[in-house]
Design a protein around this motif. Structure first.
Motif, PDB file in Angstrom:
ATOM      1  N   ASN A   1       0.634  -1.416  -0.016  1.00 26.78           N
ATOM      2  CA  ASN A   1      -0.193   0.027   0.034  1.00 26.78           C
ATOM      3  C   ASN A   1       0.889   1.337   0.169  1.00 26.78           C
ATOM      4  O   ASN A   1       0.457   2.197  -0.390  1.00 26.78           O
ATOM      5  CB  ASN A   1      -0.939  -0.149   1.170  1.00 26.78           C
ATOM      6  CG  ASN A   1      -1.972  -1.036   1.072  1.00 26.78           C
ATOM      7  OD1 ASN A   1      -2.347  -1.368  -0.062  1.00 26.78           O
ATOM      8  ND2 ASN A   1      -2.720  -1.353   2.132  1.00 26.78           N
ATOM      9  N   LYS A   2       1.992   1.075   0.356  1.00 25.89           N
ATOM     10  CA  LYS A   2       2.999   2.309   0.522  1.00 25.89           C
ATOM     11  C   LYS A   2       3.769   2.375  -0.763  1.00 25.89           C
ATOM     12  O   LYS A   2       4.440   3.489  -1.093  1.00 25.89           O
ATOM     13  CB  LYS A   2       3.941   2.166   1.670  1.00 25.89           C
ATOM     14  CG  LYS A   2       4.729   3.186   1.971  1.00 25.89           C
ATOM     15  CD  LYS A   2       5.526   3.192   3.459  1.00 25.89           C
ATOM     16  CE  LYS A   2       6.555   1.979   3.271  1.00 25.89           C
ATOM     17  NZ  LYS A   2       7.320   2.264   4.492  1.00 25.89           N
ATOM     18  N   GLY A   3       3.642   1.525  -1.771  1.00 27.41           N
ATOM     19  CA  GLY A   3       4.128   1.510  -3.023  1.00 27.41           C
ATOM     20  C   GLY A   3       5.516   0.763  -3.036  1.00 27.41           C
ATOM     21  O   GLY A   3       6.171   0.977  -4.491  1.00 27.41           O
ATOM     22  N   ALA A   4       5.870   0.065  -2.156  1.00 28.32           N
ATOM     23  CA  ALA A   4       7.006  -0.994  -2.133  1.00 28.32           C
ATOM     24  C   ALA A   4       6.712  -2.323  -2.858  1.00 28.32           C
ATOM     25  O   ALA A   4       5.639  -2.836  -2.365  1.00 28.32           O
ATOM     26  CB  ALA A   4       7.696  -1.037  -0.857  1.00 28.32           C
ATOM     27  N   TRP A   5       7.598  -2.835  -3.624  1.00 29.54           N
ATOM     28  CA  TRP A   5       7.370  -4.012  -3.891  1.00 29.54           C
ATOM     29  C   TRP A   5       7.630  -5.056  -2.940  1.00 29.54           C
ATOM     30  O   TRP A   5       8.563  -4.691  -1.942  1.00 29.54           O
ATOM     31  CB  TRP A   5       8.088  -4.419  -5.115  1.00 29.54           C
ATOM     32  CG  TRP A   5       7.707  -3.749  -6.310  1.00 29.54           C
ATOM     33  CD1 TRP A   5       7.107  -2.387  -6.709  1.00 29.54           C
ATOM     34  CD2 TRP A   5       7.643  -4.189  -7.817  1.00 29.54           C
ATOM     35  NE1 TRP A   5       6.979  -2.205  -7.923  1.00 29.54           N
ATOM     36  CE2 TRP A   5       7.352  -3.331  -8.564  1.00 29.54           C
ATOM     37  CE3 TRP A   5       7.842  -5.549  -8.376  1.00 29.54           C
ATOM     38  CZ2 TRP A   5       7.101  -3.518  -9.872  1.00 29.54           C
ATOM     39  CZ3 TRP A   5       7.873  -5.917  -9.669  1.00 29.54           C
ATOM     40  CH2 TRP A   5       7.415  -4.692 -10.624  1.00 29.54           C
ATOM     41  N   VAL A   6       7.258  -6.384  -2.872  1.00 20.86           N
ATOM     42  CA  VAL A   6       7.624  -7.238  -2.032  1.00 20.86           C
ATOM     43  C   VAL A   6       8.347  -8.747  -2.660  1.00 20.86           C
ATOM     44  O   VAL A   6       7.772  -9.192  -3.580  1.00 20.86           O
ATOM     45  CB  VAL A   6       6.428  -8.029  -1.252  1.00 20.86           C
ATOM     46  CG1 VAL A   6       6.726  -8.836  -0.339  1.00 20.86           C
ATOM     47  CG2 VAL A   6       5.777  -6.739  -0.118  1.00 20.86           C
ATOM     48  N   VAL A   7       9.415  -9.008  -2.141  1.00 20.56           N
ATOM     49  CA  VAL A   7      10.013 -10.226  -2.689  1.00 20.56           C
ATOM     50  C   VAL A   7       9.674 -11.456  -2.001  1.00 20.56           C
ATOM     51  O   VAL A   7       9.881 -11.408  -0.659  1.00 20.56           O
ATOM     52  CB  VAL A   7      11.538  -9.866  -2.704  1.00 20.56           C
ATOM     53  CG1 VAL A   7      12.531 -11.031  -3.420  1.00 20.56           C
ATOM     54  CG2 VAL A   7      12.030  -8.524  -3.407  1.00 20.56           C
ATOM     55  N   VAL A   8       9.567 -12.517  -2.612  1.00 18.71           N
ATOM     56  CA  VAL A   8       9.291 -13.623  -1.995  1.00 18.71           C
ATOM     57  C   VAL A   8      10.031 -14.709  -2.764  1.00 18.71           C
ATOM     58  O   VAL A   8      10.101 -14.960  -3.907  1.00 18.71           O
ATOM     59  CB  VAL A   8       7.749 -14.069  -2.151  1.00 18.71           C
ATOM     60  CG1 VAL A   8       7.347 -15.390  -1.569  1.00 18.71           C
ATOM     61  CG2 VAL A   8       6.707 -13.167  -1.761  1.00 18.71           C
ATOM     62  N   PHE A   9      10.887 -15.687  -1.707  1.00 16.97           N
ATOM     63  CA  PHE A   9      11.463 -16.837  -2.176  1.00 16.97           C
ATOM     64  C   PHE A   9      10.599 -17.954  -1.785  1.00 16.97           C
ATOM     65  O   PHE A   9      10.705 -18.272  -0.552  1.00 16.97           O
ATOM     66  CB  PHE A   9      12.667 -16.905  -1.576  1.00 16.97           C
ATOM     67  CG  PHE A   9      13.602 -15.719  -1.944  1.00 16.97           C
ATOM     68  CD1 PHE A   9      14.124 -15.542  -3.328  1.00 16.97           C
ATOM     69  CD2 PHE A   9      14.163 -14.979  -1.012  1.00 16.97           C
ATOM     70  CE1 PHE A   9      14.828 -14.424  -3.618  1.00 16.97           C
ATOM     71  CE2 PHE A   9      14.939 -13.929  -1.268  1.00 16.97           C
ATOM     72  CZ  PHE A   9      15.374 -13.696  -2.664  1.00 16.97           C
ATOM     73  N   PRO A  10       9.375 -18.468  -2.525  1.00 18.36           N
ATOM     74  CA  PRO A  10       8.530 -19.365  -2.245  1.00 18.36           C
ATOM     75  C   PRO A  10       9.189 -20.677  -1.711  1.00 18.36           C
ATOM     76  O   PRO A  10       8.537 -21.397  -0.953  1.00 18.36           O
ATOM     77  CB  PRO A  10       7.666 -19.465  -3.581  1.00 18.36           C
ATOM     78  CG  PRO A  10       8.402 -19.088  -4.414  1.00 18.36           C
ATOM     79  CD  PRO A  10       9.453 -17.977  -3.938  1.00 18.36           C
TER      80      PRO A  10
END
Length: 248
Positions: A155-164
């Motif tokens: 919501n703040k505009g930052a992407w999220v990185v996921v290592f599934p």
């Protein structure tokens, strides 16, 4: 298939020397940038610290990796990176992608174990980049944290990185894809950007050595999350990533 560097045919002593020089340079750069990030925290925004301080560290480290170790990278699929906030699903083979992904994509936060934030200087500086820190031992609580804090960051505009896969996996091996990142995508409605690479062939997990070469990175078309369950999102991401790994 890319050469397995466990049987590297080149000058192994030279690889040790170059890797040592890189390590020293990386440590010195961290000791210079980390205090700046910590001191700037009360007076700056996340995007300032990420772009001008963390971003500088990433640029210098990748340059040293190329200059001292002869290890560069090539990205295919940059046109797939959307202009809107998204969640990155990345293969996790090495420490390399935790650095390079910051050069390839817009400002982002990582999901990481909270113990990392206790490391002197590096961990303290990392904390200023507002990662999603979780306790892996408390799985239900960790999942809530991932979704709640992930939504806040998005919501703040930052992407999220996921290592599934949750941990570094050696080349040629596979692990189950956990559903936390897919649940975040389902709840937020943000698209998923899948990423495959073969960094583990050149910077193996838990290895001091960095072998020369060119890491292949592939970014896939976005996977829309709206109208899909978390399991559907996970299956699509896994199918694309693993199909690319077979080709790289």
């Amino acid at each position: 298939m890319t050469r397995q560097n466990t049987s590297y045919p080149g000058n192994k002593p030279l690889v040790y020397i170059r890797s040592t020089i890189f390590f020293v340079g990386m440590a010195m750069t961290t000791l210079f940038i980390a205090p700046l990030m910590i001191l700037s925290f009360p007076f700056s925004t996340f995007f300032f610290r990420y772009t001008y301080l963390s971003g500088l560290w990433v640029t210098i480290v990748l340059w040293m990796l190329k200059f001292f170790c002869g290890l560069g990278f090539r990205v295919k699929g940059l046109q797939h990176i959307p202009q809107r906030t998204a969640i990155i699903f990345s293969k996790h083979q090495s420490a390399w992608e935790t650095i390079a992904v910051q050069k390839i994509f817009p400002p982002m936060v990582f999901i990481l174990k909270r113990e990392l934030l206790r490391l002197p200087f590096f961990g303290w500086a990392l904390a200023t980049c507002e990662p999603i820190s979780i306790n892996r031992q408390l799985k239900k609580q960790a999942l809530r944290q991932l979704v709640d804090q992930g939504m806040q960051r998005l919501n703040k505009g930052a992407w999220v990185v996921v290592f599934p896969e949750g941990t570094r996996v050696a080349p040629g091996q596979k692990m189950k894809y956990s559903g936390g990142g897919a649940l975040l995508a389902h709840k937020s409605g943000c698209p998923v950007v899948p990423m495959a690479h073969n960094a583990g062939e050149f910077w193996p997990r838990n290895s001091f050595l960095k072998y020369p070469g060119v890491i292949q990175v592939r970014i896939g078309p976005i996977i829309e999350s709206k109208g899909k369950s978390a399991s559907e999102i996970n299956r699509e991401a896994k199918a694309w990533i693993e199909s690319q790994m077979e080709e790289i």
